[in-house]
Design a protein around this motif. Structure first.
Motif, PDB file in Angstrom:
ATOM      1  N   PHE A 258      40.692  37.874  66.339  1.00  0.00           N
ATOM      2  CA  PHE A 258      39.858  38.798  65.576  1.00  0.00           C
ATOM      3  C   PHE A 258      40.620  39.341  64.366  1.00  0.00           C
ATOM      4  O   PHE A 258      40.063  39.523  63.286  1.00  0.00           O
ATOM      5  N   SER A 259      41.905  39.628  64.586  1.00  0.00           N
ATOM      6  CA  SER A 259      42.714  40.210  63.505  1.00  0.00           C
ATOM      7  C   SER A 259      42.766  39.298  62.288  1.00  0.00           C
ATOM      8  O   SER A 259      42.796  39.770  61.145  1.00  0.00           O
ATOM      9  N   TRP A 260      42.786  37.977  62.529  1.00  0.00           N
ATOM     10  CA  TRP A 260      42.814  37.051  61.393  1.00  0.00           C
ATOM     11  C   TRP A 260      41.555  37.209  60.546  1.00  0.00           C
ATOM     12  O   TRP A 260      41.624  37.300  59.323  1.00  0.00           O
ATOM     13  N   PHE A 261      40.391  37.236  61.220  1.00  0.00           N
ATOM     14  CA  PHE A 261      39.131  37.397  60.491  1.00  0.00           C
ATOM     15  C   PHE A 261      39.086  38.751  59.775  1.00  0.00           C
ATOM     16  O   PHE A 261      38.685  38.836  58.611  1.00  0.00           O
ATOM     17  N   TYR A 262      39.497  39.806  60.491  1.00  0.00           N
ATOM     18  CA  TYR A 262      39.444  41.131  59.873  1.00  0.00           C
ATOM     19  C   TYR A 262      40.406  41.223  58.684  1.00  0.00           C
ATOM     20  O   TYR A 262      40.145  41.942  57.711  1.00  0.00           O
ATOM     21  N   GLY A 263      41.511  40.464  58.756  1.00  0.00           N
ATOM     22  CA  GLY A 263      42.435  40.431  57.618  1.00  0.00           C
ATOM     23  C   GLY A 263      41.782  39.808  56.392  1.00  0.00           C
ATOM     24  O   GLY A 263      41.942  40.296  55.263  1.00  0.00           O
ATOM     25  N   VAL A 264      41.038  38.719  56.628  1.00  0.00           N
ATOM     26  CA  VAL A 264      40.307  38.077  55.522  1.00  0.00           C
ATOM     27  C   VAL A 264      39.283  39.044  54.947  1.00  0.00           C
ATOM     28  O   VAL A 264      39.159  39.208  53.722  1.00  0.00           O
ATOM     29  N   PHE A 265      38.520  39.724  55.837  1.00  0.00           N
ATOM     30  CA  PHE A 265      37.511  40.665  55.374  1.00  0.00           C
ATOM     31  C   PHE A 265      38.146  41.806  54.580  1.00  0.00           C
ATOM     32  O   PHE A 265      37.626  42.213  53.536  1.00  0.00           O
ATOM     33  N   GLU A 266      39.280  42.331  55.085  1.00  0.00           N
ATOM     34  CA  GLU A 266      39.932  43.455  54.410  1.00  0.00           C
ATOM     35  C   GLU A 266      40.376  43.072  53.003  1.00  0.00           C
ATOM     36  O   GLU A 266      40.277  43.870  52.067  1.00  0.00           O
ATOM     37  N   SER A 267      40.868  41.835  52.862  1.00  0.00           N
ATOM     38  CA  SER A 267      41.295  41.365  51.542  1.00  0.00           C
ATOM     39  C   SER A 267      40.124  41.347  50.561  1.00  0.00           C
ATOM     40  O   SER A 267      40.247  41.806  49.417  1.00  0.00           O
ATOM     41  N   MET A 268      38.975  40.825  51.020  1.00  0.00           N
ATOM     42  CA  MET A 268      37.809  40.759  50.139  1.00  0.00           C
ATOM     43  C   MET A 268      37.226  42.147  49.876  1.00  0.00           C
ATOM     44  O   MET A 268      36.770  42.446  48.766  1.00  0.00           O
ATOM     45  N   ILE A 269      37.252  43.004  50.902  1.00  0.00           N
ATOM     46  CA  ILE A 269      36.749  44.375  50.728  1.00  0.00           C
ATOM     47  C   ILE A 269      37.612  45.126  49.706  1.00  0.00           C
ATOM     48  O   ILE A 269      37.099  45.854  48.851  1.00  0.00           O
ATOM     49  N   LYS A 270      38.936  44.927  49.787  1.00  0.00           N
ATOM     50  CA  LYS A 270      39.839  45.580  48.841  1.00  0.00           C
ATOM     51  C   LYS A 270      39.542  45.119  47.420  1.00  0.00           C
ATOM     52  O   LYS A 270      39.539  45.919  46.470  1.00  0.00           O
ATOM     53  N   ASN A 271      39.277  43.814  47.263  1.00  0.00           N
ATOM     54  CA  ASN A 271      38.950  43.274  45.947  1.00  0.00           C
ATOM     55  C   ASN A 271      37.664  43.899  45.404  1.00  0.00           C
ATOM     56  O   ASN A 271      37.590  44.296  44.230  1.00  0.00           O
ATOM     57  N   ARG A 272      36.648  44.034  46.273  1.00  0.00           N
ATOM     58  CA  ARG A 272      35.393  44.667  45.848  1.00  0.00           C
ATOM     59  C   ARG A 272      35.623  46.137  45.475  1.00  0.00           C
ATOM     60  O   ARG A 272      35.037  46.647  44.528  1.00  0.00           O
ATOM     61  N   ARG A 273      36.484  46.788  46.245  1.00  0.00           N
ATOM     62  CA  ARG A 273      36.751  48.207  45.976  1.00  0.00           C
ATOM     63  C   ARG A 273      37.443  48.377  44.621  1.00  0.00           C
ATOM     64  O   ARG A 273      37.124  49.288  43.848  1.00  0.00           O
ATOM     65  N   ASN A 274      38.378  47.468  44.324  1.00  0.00           N
ATOM     66  CA  ASN A 274      39.090  47.549  43.035  1.00  0.00           C
ATOM     67  C   ASN A 274      38.130  47.339  41.861  1.00  0.00           C
ATOM     68  O   ASN A 274      38.205  48.034  40.852  1.00  0.00           O
ATOM     69  N   ILE A 275      37.222  46.367  42.021  1.00  0.00           N
ATOM     70  CA  ILE A 275      36.235  46.117  40.960  1.00  0.00           C
ATOM     71  C   ILE A 275      35.335  47.330  40.780  1.00  0.00           C
ATOM     72  O   ILE A 275      35.031  47.740  39.659  1.00  0.00           O
ATOM     73  N   ARG A 276      34.961  47.929  41.904  1.00  0.00           N
ATOM     74  CA  ARG A 276      34.087  49.116  41.836  1.00  0.00           C
ATOM     75  C   ARG A 276      34.796  50.285  41.159  1.00  0.00           C
ATOM     76  O   ARG A 276      34.225  50.985  40.310  1.00  0.00           O
ATOM     77  N   ASP A 277      36.064  50.481  41.530  1.00  0.00           N
ATOM     78  CA  ASP A 277      36.819  51.584  40.929  1.00  0.00           C
ATOM     79  C   ASP A 277      37.042  51.345  39.439  1.00  0.00           C
ATOM     80  O   ASP A 277      37.022  52.283  38.632  1.00  0.00           O
ATOM     81  N   ASP A 278      37.266  50.067  39.087  1.00  0.00           N
ATOM     82  CA  ASP A 278      37.528  49.738  37.681  1.00  0.00           C
ATOM     83  C   ASP A 278      36.266  49.908  36.837  1.00  0.00           C
ATOM     84  O   ASP A 278      36.313  50.423  35.726  1.00  0.00           O
ATOM     85  N   GLY A 279      35.135  49.456  37.394  1.00  0.00           N
ATOM     86  CA  GLY A 279      33.841  49.639  36.734  1.00  0.00           C
ATOM     87  C   GLY A 279      33.518  48.626  35.668  1.00  0.00           C
ATOM     88  O   GLY A 279      32.372  48.478  35.245  1.00  0.00           O
ATOM     89  N   LYS A 280      34.496  47.863  35.187  1.00  0.00           N
ATOM     90  CA  LYS A 280      34.273  46.960  34.053  1.00  0.00           C
ATOM     91  C   LYS A 280      33.556  45.681  34.469  1.00  0.00           C
ATOM     92  O   LYS A 280      32.745  45.144  33.746  1.00  0.00           O
ATOM     93  N   GLU A 281      33.914  45.160  35.652  1.00  0.00           N
ATOM     94  CA  GLU A 281      33.359  43.860  36.058  1.00  0.00           C
ATOM     95  C   GLU A 281      32.373  44.003  37.206  1.00  0.00           C
ATOM     96  O   GLU A 281      32.089  43.059  37.910  1.00  0.00           O
ATOM     97  N   GLU A 282      31.867  45.216  37.369  1.00  0.00           N
ATOM     98  CA  GLU A 282      31.008  45.453  38.523  1.00  0.00           C
ATOM     99  C   GLU A 282      29.743  44.598  38.494  1.00  0.00           C
ATOM    100  O   GLU A 282      29.220  44.188  39.529  1.00  0.00           O
TER     101      GLU A 282
END
Length: 1046
Positions: A258-282
């Motif tokens: 499970f941890s492997w899958f959650y690690g993949v999800f966390e990586s993509m979630i972090k990327n989405r969060r960075n885009i959201r915080d940046d606002g430029k490429e949302e």
């Protein structure tokens, strides 16, 4: 969908022995005997004096209970036990008391009547450690938070709007699958492997869009490992008191996976969060499921938001559930269809009718594919993916079927055996999709003879997605390919119990191509068009930018519509059957939507109320036509009545044609000419009795002769074959996609040479007309032979020309343009309508019989059909109207162009755009017509609906000031031709053939395959027959032979 974590899926192995799955477990069991002797004695004493009693069941051993005796195919084993112990019985699996339900009435009691008590699931130990203590929707305990979570998933993630937003992603992967299979023609394909890879790609793209960093092979490997971990028998589940020790290490192994899958999800979630915080490429973020879950997380509202762990748990839920259940269902369906070729043929016919053999299956087709839906339901009835559903756990002790069901026990619902109950289903083991056409049974769990997705508050939340995906995959496989099997092989229907109910042997089949062209591309239909489009990219960059800026801030807004590409707009995505393509888009974007066809802005109207607004309320604004470049050069700048701009001169011209040329007096004057040609057709067919006849060719030749004699009487200098050839060439030229129409700024260059070709072809016709006009002028000047001139249309038009009155006269160019109008329109639309009517009548013999009876009553079997009979032939009129309702010759009418910017349906319609009216879809609207796809002429006997365009549920000739001026002539000609064919002959079909109702879009809506039928003379009046004894004998023999066969 079923669940990955069903702990009893261990039975998927050859037999159920601990040594098979975990050899190290044997000594542990020996130790457990000592530890649990006292516990077993206490357990037995606890339930000895229960009243009502526990359900009956087989005896078990101390400690182990019934575990050693359980057979691998658990669904069948439970079915066998139910024959001995009844519809409800108990088993002991280790220290876990298990109750099994095997009847619809008891299933209803558990899942509906006492749903609140049985609303918890039996959570495996590995699932607890792998889902943050059961935070996902599958294992979460019943309660307020579960209800909130379920509501969020159903209303937000699985809503129609959300699924429609992800449709492009699903369709892309299904098309990739079709292309992959195309590359394997004639070779064996493992259906499950192909479907499994496609389902995983679909789920990955649906969950988080495109992420090239995620390796498909790695994902499949990790998922397979996770499934194997859960399939292993776990002592923690059978003896929960041992769960903290994790004696087999299954929980820790599951946690790691499970941890492997959650690690993949966390990586993509972090990327989405960075885009959201940046606002430029949302704006670049796709509206996939992950984005929707994260937006629910970011809401910050406790009631309607999700925690980040809930987001990750839900993502894994959807991935695991969708990637195994969907391909398994489709594989079962393909297996059943290959075992029952008659069902496969029936499904192919439906797909060909609804989708067409030039299109691929789309989401929008699915509601119309009733037999496909029935095939899927019958597959899930016989082969439910989760045959025992997900085990339930009662939250309190209760009574079911007169027996006590203790709190905390595990309850199985054997849906596999219930859905094969002979008391509920006739011949229940037979694959018979037709049973679902006879009754309205859905997947919502209200019928306890069919509930493959469960019922009640724990019913699967992913039904909507599963329903769409299974239909899309199965429909695409059957529609795109013919399927065969290797020599000497037969598909196996044997199943093996496991996490999902799979086939023991994967289905291997051989595909062969069916569809010749995938979708509508300019390269497919006009190869010379591709380089022209490349050149247009450079020329129109600035024009495209200007166009976008012009309409950005319009208020009210423009109608919605699909996104297009720069410069070329939606052209690459348009499908050949334009009327069906527009209908599909209307289900997504509503009754009014926009498209860009090159630099041309198009609006499509798909509802009667909006059509009324365009053609009646705002008729004056929409009274101009979208004139093709070829028509402008070929009609003296648009002098004919079809393309002439709205204005005083157009109104006068229209009035002259209607009141003079198409008046009752004028049509009656030409009746003798029409009748002569129809009688000639009847005699020609009499000479072919017992032989196959191409109906369209026969009608087309007759219609051309009728129009020639009606237009200019008898002129032996005009060769029928040459005229037909020239007309066909002209129609092909006009039908060719023209870059000048899509990018009007290029029209002066005539890049494809279409305008010059059309001008040349039209010059030939105008040369013929000028020759005849000169002849008429000479006769008129001479005065001696003027009485010989017939009162045909040409003569009437020339008399209007010779009037010399500007208000009511015609120019010589207007005369020639109108002659060509009448010739082109009449020689193709009339035979096409009659051919459609004959096809429908041959498909509906009861309607044919009813029409024959009316003709015999009104006309009599000693006479031929005359114009004077037509007003009395009310059923003939109804047949023609019903034909035009289902098969309008111009399904999109002739496009209109607004003379000023206006508002329709709350949206801005810019001046100069092209407006299509989709009469085809409106005349099939279920809100206007009962059972709209059924050929039912009787509906026009119940109410009077004319051709005059006052009813926007039936307006095949248009409406308003641009309605077809030739309605009167068309009405008489179609009735005369159809009535004569049906009255004069009995009609049969060549052996083993069936008339096709598939259409192809073009200048006119024609049949994809011309109707071929066999005539047999039915009238006793031999005056119509050839005076040839041999022919009379042939007709007599053929007719009697036909009667014997039919």
């Amino acid at each position: 969908m079923t669940n990955l974590y069903n702990k009893h899926a261990v039975l998927a192995c050859e037999g159920w022995s601990w040594g098979c799955h975990a050899p190290e477990f044997a000594p542990l069991m020996a130790g457990a005997l000592v530890i649990f002797c006292c516990a077993w004695w206490w357990w037995g004493m606890k339930f000895t004096k229960i009243n009502p009693p526990l359900p009956p069941g087989p005896l078990g051993l101390p400690i182990l209970g019934n575990l050693p005796f359980i057979k691998p195919e658990l669904h069948r084993y439970f079915s066998d036990l139910s024959r001995i112990h009844g519809p409800i019985f108990k088993l002991r699996m280790g220290s876990v008391l298990t109750i099994v339900i095997n009847s619809p009435s008891l299933a209803k009691e558990v899942l509906k009547v006492q749903d609140a008590i049985f609303a918890n699931h039996d959570v495996p130990a590995a699932a607890m450690v792998g889902t943050f203590g059961g935070l996902n929707i599958l294992w979460r305990p019943n309660g307020p938070r579960f209800n909130q979570l379920r509501k969020l998933v159903i209303c937000e993630i699985m809503s129609k709007q959300s699924l429609d937003a992800c449709y492009v992603l699903r369709q892309r992967e299904v098309r990739r699958m079709v292309k992959e299979i195309h590359g394997k023609f004639g070779s064996s394909v493992n259906i499950y492997e192909q479907l499994s890879a496609t389902a995983l790609r679909v789920m990955m793209s649906t969950l988080w869009g495109d992420d090239p960093s995620q390796d498909l092979i790695e994902f499949r490997k990790r998922l397979a490992e996770l499934i194997m971990t859960f399939a292993a028998p776990n002592v923690s589940d059978f003896f929960p008191i041992l769960a903290p020790f994790d004696l087999q290490g299954i929980e820790s192994k599951a946690k790691e996976q499970f941890s492997w899958f959650y690690g993949v999800f966390e990586s993509m979630i972090k990327n989405r969060r960075n885009i959201r915080d940046d606002g430029k490429e949302e704006e670049k973020i796709s509206k996939d499921f992950m984005q929707q879950l994260l937006e629910l997380h970011w809401r910050g509202d406790d009631k309607n938001s999700l925690s980040i762990n809930e987001v990750k748990a839900l993502l894994l839920d959807m991935m695991v559930a969708g990637t195994d259940t969907i391909p398994t269902t489709v594989e079962w369906a393909m297996t059943e269809l290959l075992c029952h070729r008659d069902k496969m043929t029936k499904l192919i016919e439906e797909l060909d009718t609804v989708v067409g053999n030039q299109n691929t299956v789309e989401d929008s087709h699915i509601p119309q594919l009733l037999y496909l839906d029935a095939v899927i339901k019958e597959t899930l009835r016989l082969h439910p993916v989760a045959p025992l559903l997900i085990p339930h756990v009662p939250s309190e002790t209760t009574v079911i079927g007169g027996f006590t069901v203790p709190k905390g026990c595990t309850v199985f619902i054997n849906v596999w055996v219930i859905q094969r109950d002979p008391e509920l289903w006739d011949d229940p083991l037979r694959f018979q999709p037709e049973r679902f056409l006879e009754t309205d049974i859905n997947y919502r769990g209200n019928n306890f003879g069919f509930f493959p997705f469960g019922s009640g508050r724990r019913m699967c939340v992913g039904i909507s997605l599963a329903e769409k995906m299974v239909a899309l995959l199965l429909g695409s496989l059957v529609h795109s390919f013919e399927w065969g099997l290797s020599e000497g092989t037969k598909p196996s229907l044997e199943d093996k119990f496991g996490i999902v109910l799979k086939k023991t042997e994967s289905l291997v089949a051989i595909p062969h191509a069916v569809l010749a062209c995938e979708g509508w591309s300019w390269g497919c239909h006009a190869p010379e068009f591709a380089p022209l489009m490349a050149g247009a990219l450079v020329i129109f960059c600035c024009a495209w930018w200007w166009w976008g800026m012009k309409f950005t801030k319009i208020n009210p807004p423009l109608p919605p519509g699909p996104l297009g590409l720069p410069i070329i707009g939606n052209l690459p995505f348009i499908k050949p059957e334009l009327h069906r393509y527009f209908s599909d888009l209307s289900r997504i974007y509503g009754p009014i939507f926009k498209l860009r066809m090159g630099s041309v802005f198009a609006i499509v109207i798909n509802s009667p109320s909006l059509a009324n607004e365009v053609l009646k309320v705002q008729d004056a604004i929409f009274a101009n036509r979208d004139v093709p470049a070829a028509a402008v050069v070929g009609t003296f700048g648009g002098l004919n009545i079809l393309w002439r701009p709205n204005g005083p001169r157009y109104n006068r011209l229209r009035k002259i044609v209607i009141c003079e040329i198409m008046s009752k007096q004028s049509l009656d004057a030409c009746y003798v000419l029409r009748q002569r040609e129809v009688q000639r057709m009847v005699k020609e067919i009499h000479g072919k009795v017992g032989s196959s006849i191409n109906i369209h060719q026969q009608l087309s030749a007759t219609a051309l002769r009728v129009m020639m004699s009606t237009l200019w009487g008898d002129d032996p200098s005009q060769d029928l074959i040459e005229l037909r050839k020239r007309l066909d060439e002209f129609i092909i030229t006009v039908a060719t996609p023209n870059v000048s129409d899509l990018f009007p700024i290029l029209a002066p260059f005539d890049l494809q040479g279409i305008e010059s070709k059309a001008k040349e072809q039209l010059s030939w016709f105008y040369g013929v007309f000028e020759s005849m006009i000169q002849n008429r002028r000479n006769i008129g000047d001479d005065g001696k032979e003027q009485e010989k001139i017939s009162k045909d249309f040409m003569q009437q038009l020339l008399e209007l020309h010779w009037r010399g009155d500007d208000k009511n006269s015609l120019s010589i160019n207007e005369v020639k343009a109108l002659l060509l109008d009448l010739m082109v329109a009449g020689t193709d639309t009339i035979p096409t309508t009659v051919e459609w009517a004959m096809t429908e009548l041959l498909c509906h013999r009861d309607k044919m019989k009813k029409l024959v009876e009316e003709l015999d009553t009104v006309v009599g079997n000693q006479n031929t059909v005359e114009d004077s009979h037509i007003p009395q032939l009310v059923y003939l009129d109804a047949v023609i109207k019903e034909t035009l309702r289902l098969h309008p010759v111009a399904p999109l009418l002739i496009p209109h162009v607004p003379s000023e910017t206006t508002v329709i349906g709350g949206f801005t319609i810019p001046k100069g755009c092209t407006v299509f009216i989709n009469a085809w879809v409106m005349q099939r609207d279920p809100e206007l017509w009962d059972d709209p796809l059924r050929f039912q002429p009787e509906r026009f006997l119940e109410t009077y609906i004319s051709y005059r365009g006052n009813n926007f549920g039936f307006f095949p000739f248009g409406s308003g000031r641009r309605m077809c001026v030739g309605v009167s002539l068309a009405e008489k000609m179609v009735a005369l031709l159809l009535g004569s064919l049906v009255h004069s002959f009995e009609w049969g079909l060549p052996e083993e053939t069936k008339p096709s109702l598939e259409d192809k879009f073009g200048i006119f809506l024609k049949k994809t395959e011309s109707l071929v039928a066999i005539p047999f003379a039915r009238l006793p009046n031999l005056e119509q027959y050839p005076k040839n004894k041999k022919m009379e004998n042939k007709m007599f023999y053929s007719f009697n032979n036909f009667k014997r066969k039919n």
